[in-house]
Design a protein around this motif. Structure first.
Motif, PDB file in Angstrom:
ATOM      1  N   PRO A  71       0.828  -1.211   0.000  1.00  0.00           N
ATOM      2  CA  PRO A  71       0.000   0.000   0.000  1.00  0.00           C
ATOM      3  C   PRO A  71       0.861   1.260   0.000  1.00  0.00           C
ATOM      4  O   PRO A  71       1.933   1.303   0.615  1.00  0.00           O
ATOM      5  N   THR A  72       0.404   2.279  -0.684  1.00  0.00           N
ATOM      6  CA  THR A  72       1.141   3.547  -0.758  1.00  0.00           C
ATOM      7  C   THR A  72       0.497   4.648   0.066  1.00  0.00           C
ATOM      8  O   THR A  72       1.100   5.699   0.255  1.00  0.00           O
ATOM      9  N   GLN A  73      -0.733   4.416   0.549  1.00  0.00           N
ATOM     10  CA  GLN A  73      -1.469   5.462   1.238  1.00  0.00           C
ATOM     11  C   GLN A  73      -1.324   5.331   2.759  1.00  0.00           C
ATOM     12  O   GLN A  73      -1.052   4.256   3.286  1.00  0.00           O
ATOM     13  N   ALA A  74      -1.552   6.458   3.459  1.00  0.00           N
ATOM     14  CA  ALA A  74      -1.424   6.474   4.911  1.00  0.00           C
ATOM     15  C   ALA A  74      -2.657   5.949   5.625  1.00  0.00           C
ATOM     16  O   ALA A  74      -2.647   5.765   6.834  1.00  0.00           O
ATOM     17  N   SER A  75      -3.726   5.702   4.881  1.00  0.00           N
ATOM     18  CA  SER A  75      -4.952   5.136   5.444  1.00  0.00           C
ATOM     19  C   SER A  75      -5.493   4.106   4.464  1.00  0.00           C
ATOM     20  O   SER A  75      -4.996   3.975   3.331  1.00  0.00           O
ATOM     21  N   ALA A  76      -6.499   3.366   4.871  1.00  0.00           N
ATOM     22  CA  ALA A  76      -7.082   2.358   3.994  1.00  0.00           C
ATOM     23  C   ALA A  76      -7.544   3.005   2.696  1.00  0.00           C
ATOM     24  O   ALA A  76      -8.088   4.107   2.699  1.00  0.00           O
ATOM     25  N   ASP A  77      -7.322   2.316   1.586  1.00  0.00           N
ATOM     26  CA  ASP A  77      -7.735   2.890   0.311  1.00  0.00           C
ATOM     27  C   ASP A  77      -7.919   1.800  -0.730  1.00  0.00           C
ATOM     28  O   ASP A  77      -7.588   0.629  -0.503  1.00  0.00           O
ATOM     29  N   VAL A  78      -8.450   2.197  -1.883  1.00  0.00           N
ATOM     30  CA  VAL A  78      -8.743   1.290  -2.991  1.00  0.00           C
ATOM     31  C   VAL A  78      -7.618   1.351  -4.015  1.00  0.00           C
ATOM     32  O   VAL A  78      -7.133   2.437  -4.362  1.00  0.00           O
ATOM     33  N   TYR A  79      -7.198   0.193  -4.498  1.00  0.00           N
ATOM     34  CA  TYR A  79      -6.159   0.083  -5.518  1.00  0.00           C
ATOM     35  C   TYR A  79      -6.707  -0.736  -6.679  1.00  0.00           C
ATOM     36  O   TYR A  79      -7.721  -1.430  -6.544  1.00  0.00           O
ATOM     37  N   ILE A  80      -6.015  -0.656  -7.821  1.00  0.00           N
ATOM     38  CA  ILE A  80      -6.453  -1.397  -9.006  1.00  0.00           C
ATOM     39  C   ILE A  80      -5.259  -2.112  -9.628  1.00  0.00           C
ATOM     40  O   ILE A  80      -4.141  -1.575  -9.650  1.00  0.00           O
ATOM     41  N   GLY A  81      -5.478  -3.328 -10.128  1.00  0.00           N
ATOM     42  CA  GLY A  81      -4.442  -4.081 -10.823  1.00  0.00           C
ATOM     43  C   GLY A  81      -4.945  -4.660 -12.118  1.00  0.00           C
ATOM     44  O   GLY A  81      -6.121  -5.036 -12.233  1.00  0.00           O
ATOM     45  N   PHE A  82      -4.064  -4.719 -13.130  1.00  0.00           N
ATOM     46  CA  PHE A  82      -4.359  -5.319 -14.432  1.00  0.00           C
ATOM     47  C   PHE A  82      -3.237  -6.278 -14.798  1.00  0.00           C
ATOM     48  O   PHE A  82      -2.057  -5.965 -14.623  1.00  0.00           O
ATOM     49  N   LEU A  83      -3.573  -7.411 -15.306  1.00  0.00           N
ATOM     50  CA  LEU A  83      -2.581  -8.375 -15.772  1.00  0.00           C
ATOM     51  C   LEU A  83      -2.303  -8.126 -17.245  1.00  0.00           C
ATOM     52  O   LEU A  83      -3.232  -7.933 -18.038  1.00  0.00           O
ATOM     53  N   ARG A  84      -1.019  -8.098 -17.623  1.00  0.00           N
ATOM     54  CA  ARG A  84      -0.679  -7.911 -19.035  1.00  0.00           C
ATOM     55  C   ARG A  84       0.538  -8.748 -19.402  1.00  0.00           C
ATOM     56  O   ARG A  84       1.321  -9.163 -18.538  1.00  0.00           O
ATOM     57  N   SER A  85       0.696  -8.968 -20.676  1.00  0.00           N
ATOM     58  CA  SER A  85       1.842  -9.716 -21.172  1.00  0.00           C
ATOM     59  C   SER A  85       3.069  -8.829 -21.223  1.00  0.00           C
ATOM     60  O   SER A  85       2.991  -7.669 -21.655  1.00  0.00           O
ATOM     61  N   ALA A  86       4.202  -9.336 -20.773  1.00  0.00           N
ATOM     62  CA  ALA A  86       5.439  -8.562 -20.800  1.00  0.00           C
ATOM     63  C   ALA A  86       5.893  -8.280 -22.220  1.00  0.00           C
ATOM     64  O   ALA A  86       6.630  -7.317 -22.470  1.00  0.00           O
ATOM     65  N   SER A  87       5.448  -9.091 -23.164  1.00  0.00           N
ATOM     66  CA  SER A  87       5.846  -8.899 -24.558  1.00  0.00           C
ATOM     67  C   SER A  87       4.901  -7.974 -25.308  1.00  0.00           C
ATOM     68  O   SER A  87       5.068  -7.743 -26.508  1.00  0.00           O
ATOM     69  N   GLY A  88       3.921  -7.427 -24.604  1.00  0.00           N
ATOM     70  CA  GLY A  88       2.944  -6.547 -25.231  1.00  0.00           C
ATOM     71  C   GLY A  88       1.654  -7.281 -25.519  1.00  0.00           C
ATOM     72  O   GLY A  88       1.625  -8.491 -25.709  1.00  0.00           O
ATOM     73  N   GLY A  89       0.569  -6.538 -25.536  1.00  0.00           N
ATOM     74  CA  GLY A  89      -0.716  -7.152 -25.811  1.00  0.00           C
ATOM     75  C   GLY A  89      -1.398  -7.676 -24.566  1.00  0.00           C
ATOM     76  O   GLY A  89      -0.889  -7.559 -23.448  1.00  0.00           O
ATOM     77  N   ARG A  90      -2.517  -8.295 -24.778  1.00  0.00           N
ATOM     78  CA  ARG A  90      -3.345  -8.769 -23.685  1.00  0.00           C
ATOM     79  C   ARG A  90      -2.778 -10.054 -23.083  1.00  0.00           C
ATOM     80  O   ARG A  90      -2.323 -10.941 -23.798  1.00  0.00           O
ATOM     81  N   ALA A  91      -2.818 -10.158 -21.774  1.00  0.00           N
ATOM     82  CA  ALA A  91      -2.333 -11.346 -21.094  1.00  0.00           C
ATOM     83  C   ALA A  91      -3.366 -12.454 -21.153  1.00  0.00           C
ATOM     84  O   ALA A  91      -4.552 -12.216 -21.399  1.00  0.00           O
ATOM     85  N   SER A  92      -2.911 -13.662 -20.908  1.00  0.00           N
ATOM     86  CA  SER A  92      -3.828 -14.791 -20.791  1.00  0.00           C
ATOM     87  C   SER A  92      -4.485 -14.755 -19.422  1.00  0.00           C
ATOM     88  O   SER A  92      -3.848 -14.441 -18.415  1.00  0.00           O
ATOM     89  N   ALA A  93      -5.746 -15.065 -19.369  1.00  0.00           N
ATOM     90  CA  ALA A  93      -6.438 -15.112 -18.081  1.00  0.00           C
ATOM     91  C   ALA A  93      -5.855 -16.244 -17.239  1.00  0.00           C
ATOM     92  O   ALA A  93      -5.506 -17.308 -17.763  1.00  0.00           O
ATOM     93  N   PRO A  94      -5.740 -16.046 -15.929  1.00  0.00           N
ATOM     94  CA  PRO A  94      -5.300 -17.143 -15.056  1.00  0.00           C
ATOM     95  C   PRO A  94      -6.238 -18.333 -15.183  1.00  0.00           C
ATOM     96  O   PRO A  94      -7.401 -18.190 -15.569  1.00  0.00           O
ATOM     97  N   ASP A  95      -5.731 -19.497 -14.826  1.00  0.00           N
ATOM     98  CA  ASP A  95      -6.563 -20.697 -14.893  1.00  0.00           C
ATOM     99  C   ASP A  95      -7.690 -20.640 -13.869  1.00  0.00           C
ATOM    100  O   ASP A  95      -8.816 -21.046 -14.150  1.00  0.00           O
ATOM    101  N   SER A  96      -7.381 -20.173 -12.652  1.00  0.00           N
ATOM    102  CA  SER A  96      -8.388 -20.134 -11.587  1.00  0.00           C
ATOM    103  C   SER A  96      -7.777 -19.511 -10.347  1.00  0.00           C
ATOM    104  O   SER A  96      -6.609 -19.095 -10.342  1.00  0.00           O
ATOM    105  N   ALA A  97      -8.578 -19.472  -9.294  1.00  0.00           N
ATOM    106  CA  ALA A  97      -8.128 -19.172  -7.926  1.00  0.00           C
ATOM    107  C   ALA A  97      -7.332 -17.879  -7.806  1.00  0.00           C
ATOM    108  O   ALA A  97      -6.200 -17.879  -7.320  1.00  0.00           O
TER     109      ALA A  97
END
Length: 394
Positions: free
Chosen positions: A116-142
Motif C-alpha cells: 500500500p502507498t497510502q497512509a490510510s485504507a484505500d482502494v487500488y487497481i491491478g491489471f494483468l498484461r503480457s510482458a511482450s505486449g498485448g493482452r495477457a492470458s487469463a489465469p486458470d483459476s483461484a
C-alpha cells in the motif's frame, strides 16, 4: 446486499480508457489506449470460487482495499509465464500508475507482491498484461488477495450506540439492562472464537424522535460519535426493507473499509428484531460480514450483487451443503451476470420454516435467523479467517 458508496462512489461501475481511473467524483483522465475498464472487487482472504476475477484481471481489472502498513499478495493459478501486473494507486480523484510488478512462481501459483502507498485504507487497481505486449492470458483459476502475515488478532473494541427513542426500551433503566445483556452475549459468542471484545455503550439523544434506516436507501448519517479503531454498532428503532422480503434484523458491509474514518464501516441493528440476546447473535453475524465472511449459503440477493454465479459456495470446507438455498446447486453454473454498481452490504432477516431447513442453519453466518438453532458457532476455518482479517485493521 445493497449498493452503497465508498469515498463518494469509488465502487461504482467504471467504463473508461486505459491508464488513469476515477477514485471518487466522476472525473477521469484519458491517457490513451483502448482498454475498456470495469474493475471487479477482490476481497481479502476470500475462499469463494470467484470465477469472474480470473476473466476480469487481464481486461476489466481488479480493485481491492488494502490497509496501511500491511503487505499483500495477489495470487493466481496459471501456466503462463512472462506476465506482469500493472499496479495503480489512488491519487486525489484519479488512480496513478505505480509500476509493473513481476510475479514469483511456486509450482502452478504465481504471486504478485503488493505494498500500500497510502497512509490510510484505500482502494487500488491491478491489471494483468503480457510482458511482450498485448493482452495477457487469463489465469486458470483461484485469484486470491491475501495478506503476507497469516497470524490473527485476538481482541477488538466494540461500541454499541443506542440511538434516540427505541421501541420496547422506554427509559434509561431499560436501555441499561438491554445493553448489559447484549454486550455479555456478544462477548461470549466471540470468546468462543478466541477473540476478546472490549465493549462500551453510548446512549445517543435519548429524547429524540425514533430513528429509522431504509436498507436500500443509500448512505445515511446516524447520530452518535463513533469510537475510533472500533467496530461501531448502531441500534435504531427500525430498518425499512427497501423492497426486500422479510423483517431485516441488521446489516453490515461485506468487508469493512476501515474502522476509524469510513462512516459506512458499521453495523446497523433493528431494535424490533428480537431480544437483547437474539440481537447480540445478529450483531455477531454482521460483524462476521464486517470482517469479510460471506453467508454460508448464498441467497438470491447475495448472488445478484456479487455478480458471479460461481459464488453460491462460501468456499469453506466446514460449512455443509444446502441445495435449497442454491449453495453448490445442481449444475454448478459459473455464468457471470452483469454487475450492479455499489458497495456490497449483507443483511440478516427473520427465517421461515422453508429458509431454516438447511443443515448449515446452526452456523453464525447462515443468512436467516432461525429460532430452532443457537446459530452462534463457526468452523475452525471460518474462525482462522476472521482472526486474520481482524488483524489487518489493527
Amino acid at each position: 446486499m445493497r449498493p452503497m458508496s465508498i469515498r463518494n462512489s469509488v465502487f461504482v461501475t467504471l467504463s473508461v480508457l486505459f491508464s488513469l481511473w476515477l477514485a471518487g467524483c466522476g472525473n477521469l483522465v484519458d491517457m490513451g489506449g483502448n482498454r475498456s475498464v470495469d474493475p471487479r472487487r477482490a476481497y481479502v482472504n476470500d475462499p469463494a470460487r470467484n470465477d469472474s476475477l480470473a476473466t476480469a484481471l487481464p481486461g476489466r481489472g481488479l480493485q481491492f482495499v488494502m490497509q496501511p502498513g500491511k503487505q499483500y499478495a495477489l495470487r493466481m493459478k496459471t501456466q503462463a509465464n512472462g506476465q506482469l501486473l500493472d499496479f495503480y494507486a489512488p491519487s486525489g480523484s484519479v488512480f496513478k500508475y505505480q509500476g509493473s510488478l513481476e510475479g514469483v512462481r511456486q509450482g502452478d501459483v504465481v504471486s504478485f507482491p503488493l505494498t500500500p502507498t497510502q497512509a490510510s485504507a484505500d482502494v487500488y487497481i491491478g491489471f494483468l498484461r503480457s510482458a511482450s505486449g498485448g493482452r495477457a492470458s487469463a489465469p486458470d483459476s483461484a485469484v486470491r488477495l491475501v495478506p503476507v502475515d497469516t497470524t490473527g488478532s485476538t481482541s477488538v473494541a466494540v461500541r454499541l450506540l443506542m440511538v434516540r427513542q427505541l421501541t420496547g426500551l422506554p427509559n434509561a433503566t431499560a436501555k441499561s439492562t438491554y445493553a448489559r445483556i447484549f454486550n455479555a452475549k456478544l462477548k461470549s459468542v466471540y470468546a468462543a472464537f478466541g477473540i476478546n471484545l472490549d465493549t462500551s455503550t453510548v446512549v445517543v439523544e435519548p429524547d429524540g424522535a425514533p430513528f429509522s434506516v431504509t436498507f436500500a436507501g443509500g448512505a445515511v448519517s446516524i447520530p452518535g460519535e463513533r469510537r475510533a479503531d472500533a467496530i461501531n454498532i448502531y441500534l435504531v428503532d427500525s430498518i425499512g426493507d427497501g423492497g426486500e422480503e422479510g423483517t431485516i434484523l441488521g446489516f453490515a458491509p461485506r468487508e469493512a473499509f476501515d474502522l476509524s474514518n469510513d462512516i459506512e464501516s458499521r453495523v446497523i441493528l433493528n431494535v424490533q428484531g428480537g431480544t437483547a440476546t437474539e440481537m447480540a447473535v445478529t450483531t455477531a453475524h454482521e460483524m462476521g460480514h464486517f470482517l469479510g465472511l460471506r453467508h454460508t449459503s448464498a441467497t438470491t440477493v447475495d448472488r445478484g450483487f456479487d455478480d458471479d454465479e460461481s459464488n453460491r459456495d462460501d468456499g469453506f470446507a466446514s460449512t455443509p451443503f444446502c441445495s435449497s438455498l442454491e449453495k453448490r446447486a445442481a449444475g454448478g453454473s459459473s455464468e457471470i451476470i452483469r454487475v450492479r454498481s455499489g458497495r456490497a452490504f449483507c443483511l440478516r432477516v427473520a427465517g421461515t420454516a422453508y429458509t431454516c431447513a438447511c443443515s448449515d442453519a446452526s452456523n453464525l453466518m447462515y443468512p436467516y435467523a432461525c429460532d430452532a438453532y443457537p446459530q452462534d458457532v463457526l468452523g475452525l476455518d471460518q474462525q482462522s479467517f476472521i482472526r486474520n482479517n481482524l488483524k489487518l485493521y489493527q
